[in-house]
Design an enzyme around this catalytic site. Structure first.
Site, mmCIF file in Angstrom:
data_model
loop_
_atom_site.group_PDB
_atom_site.id
_atom_site.type_symbol
_atom_site.label_atom_id
_atom_site.label_comp_id
_atom_site.label_asym_id
_atom_site.label_seq_id
_atom_site.Cartn_x
_atom_site.Cartn_y
_atom_site.Cartn_z
ATOM 1 N NE ARG A 10 -4.005 0.459 1.764
ATOM 2 C CZ ARG A 10 -5.391 0.814 2.293
ATOM 3 N NH1 ARG A 10 -5.572 1.306 3.289
ATOM 4 N NH2 ARG A 10 -6.188 0.008 1.619
ATOM 5 C CG HIS A 55 -8.491 0.127 -3.131
ATOM 6 N ND1 HIS A 55 -7.701 -0.961 -2.742
ATOM 7 C CD2 HIS A 55 -9.085 0.676 -1.913
ATOM 8 C CE1 HIS A 55 -7.913 -1.179 -1.471
ATOM 9 N NE2 HIS A 55 -8.782 -0.142 -1.186
ATOM 10 C CD GLN A 85 -12.934 -1.747 -0.995
ATOM 11 O OE1 GLN A 85 -12.117 -1.755 -0.091
ATOM 12 N NE2 GLN A 85 -14.302 -2.331 -0.901
ATOM 13 C CG ASP A 123 -13.411 5.958 -1.267
ATOM 14 O OD1 ASP A 123 -13.455 5.847 0.035
ATOM 15 O OD2 ASP A 123 -12.401 6.041 -2.221
ATOM 16 C CB CYS A 174 -14.456 0.825 -0.089
ATOM 17 S SG CYS A 174 -13.840 2.766 -0.601
ATOM 18 N NE ARG A 217 -10.688 -5.036 0.371
ATOM 19 C CZ ARG A 217 -9.787 -4.201 0.750
ATOM 20 N NH1 ARG A 217 -10.401 -3.229 1.583
ATOM 21 N NH2 ARG A 217 -8.436 -4.042 0.519
HETATM 22 N N1 CP Z 1 -11.288 0.233 2.196
HETATM 23 C C1 CP Z 1 -10.094 0.112 2.593
HETATM 24 O O1 CP Z 1 -9.143 -0.231 1.767
HETATM 25 O O2 CP Z 1 -10.069 0.211 3.929
HETATM 26 P P1 CP Z 1 -8.781 0.433 4.746
HETATM 27 O O3 CP Z 1 -8.069 1.713 4.298
HETATM 28 O O4 CP Z 1 -8.964 0.369 6.187
HETATM 29 O O5 CP Z 1 -7.888 -0.594 4.508
#
Ligand code: CP
Length: 321
Positions: free
Chosen positions: A100, A127, A130, A240, A280, A308
Site C-alpha cells: 500500500r 484499489h 477493493q 468513497d 469501501c 475483503r
Molecule cells: N477500504 C479500505 O481499503 O479500507 P482500509 O483503508 O481500512 O484498508
C-alpha cells in the site's frame, strides 16, 4: 509470474477467474487448501489501513503463509532507499508482497525487481482488491451477474476507487456512472485509454459539457455533474471518502466543492427498488453518505468489508496457481 497491480492490466477472463473462486474460500474457510505453506509474505504499507491490513494478514495466514507487516517508515525505504533496491533484497528472502503506497510506479517497480508475486493494496491510481471484492459482494447479494447492470459512483470520481471501477466496467461489461463536479472527473488520459478502440473515439472533455457518455471496452462510462440523474434506475449506489489519503492539504477545498455529492435516502429512492448501497469504508457520516443510509445498508456494507478477506485469498491463490 502473475501480479495484481491494477485492474487495467487484467482481462475480463482474469477477473472472472478470481471472482469464481471467492465463494469457495468463503464457504470453506477452515478447510480449503493452503497453497502458501512454507512461504513468507510481507505487507509493506506507507498509508493507514484497517480492513486491508487485517484481511491480508488473516487471509495469508489461513492460506498457510508466515506474514510480516513492514511499516514503510520503519524500514530503510522510509529513509530514502530506492524501491528497486528494497525489492531486490526482499525478493531474495520472501515469497510474495502486498504493498500500500502512493505512486503506482512503486508497485510496478517492486514487482519488476523483486520477481515475486506482488499485490497492489491501494495506490493513488487504483484499489483493485477493493473493487474485486465489491463486485463479488454485488453478485453474492443480488444473486446475478454485474454484467449489463448500472453502477453509480457519487463523490470524488477521480480517485483510485472509481478508476478501478472504470476498468472493471470496461472488462466485465456494465455501465459505470460517475457523478461529480467536473474538476473531480477522472483524468482525461485514463478515459482516453479506456475508450481506445471503441466505435466512437472520444476526443476529450469539452468546457461546457455536463454529461459524457462513451464506450469503454465491453462496458459504458457515463460522466455526469447531476447526481440525481446518475442515480436513476441504478443497480448499485457507491461512494468513497471525499478526502483520500495524501489529499489532506486539499481538505477544506474538497469539502466545499463536493458538498451535496452525498448518498442519502432521497438519492436511494431514485435507484431501482432492489438497488444496493455500498461503501469501501471508512465512512464519514454527513459527508459522502449520511448516518441513516449507512445504518439502513449496514448488512451489505459490512458484508462487503468481510468479503475483503475471502476475495483476497482468491486473488493470492490465483497469483500462485
Ligand atoms: N477500504 C479500505 O481499503 O479500507 P482500509 O483503508 O481500512 O484498508
Amino acid at each position: 509470474m502473475k501480479h495484481l497491480l491494477s485492474l487495467e492490466a487484467l482481462s475480463g477472463a482474469d477477473l472472472r477467474a478470481i471472482l469464481n473462486r471467492v465463494a469457495d474460500f468463503k464457504r470453506n474457510r477452515t478447510t480449503h487448501a493452503k497453497p502458501l505453506l512454507g512461504q513468507t509474505w510481507a505487507l509493506i504499507f506507507s498509508k493507514s489501513s484497517t480492513r486491508t491490513r487485517v484481511s491480508f494478514e488473516v487471509g495469508l495466514r489461513e492460506l498457510g503463509a508466515n506474514v510480516m507487516f513492514l511499516n514503510a517508515s520503519d524500514i530503510q525505504l522510509g529513509r530514502g532507499e530506492p524501491i528497486k533496491d528494497t525489492a531486490r533484497v526482499l525478493g531474495r528472502m520472501i515469497h510474495g508482497a502486498v504493498i500500500r503506497t502512493f505512486a503506482q510506479s512503486d508497485v510496478v517497480d517492486f514487482a519488476a525487481y523483486a520477481k515475486i508475486p506482488t499485490v497492489n493494496a491501494l495506490t493513488d491510481d487504483e484499489h483493485p482488491c477493493q473493487i474485486l471484492t465489491d463486485i463479488f459482494t454485488f453478485e453474492e447479494q443480488r444473486g446475478e451477474s454485474i454484467t449489463g447492470k448500472t453502477v453509480t459512483f457519487v463523490g470524488d470520481a477521480a480517485c483510485n476507487v472509481p478508476v478501478s471501477w472504470l476498468w472493471a466496467a470496461a472488462r466485465l461489461g456494465f455501465t459505470l456512472r460517475l457523478a461529480a463536479p467536473k474538476a473531480y472527473w477522472p483524468d482525461e488520459a485514463i478515459v482516453k485509454r479506456a475508450s481506445a478502440g471503441s466505435a466512437l473515439p472520444w476526443s476529450g472533455y469539452s468546457a461546457d459539457q455536463v454529461v459524457e457518455r462513451l464506450s469503454i471496452g465491453a462496458g459504458m462510462l457515463e460522466l455526469l455533474t447531476d447526481l440525481n440523474l446518475a442515480a436513476r434506475q441504478a443497480d448499485l449506489l457507491y461512494t468513497d471518502v471525499w478526502v483520500s489519503m495524501g489529499k489532506e492539504s486539499e481538505s477544506t477545498q474538497r469539502l466545499k466543492e463536493l458538498t451535496g455529492y452525498q448518498i442519502n435516502a432521497d438519492l436511494v429512492k431514485l435507484a431501482k427498488p432492489n438497488a444496493l448501497v455500498m461503501h469501501c469504508l471508512p465512512a464519514y457520516r454527513g459527508k459522502e453518505i449520511d448516518e441513516a443510509t449507512v445504518e439502513a445498508h449496514a448488512d451489505t456494507i459490512f458484508t462487503e468489508a468481510e468479503n475483503r478477506l475471502h476475495t483476497q485469498k482468491a486473488i493470492v491463490a490465483w497469483l500462485v496457481e
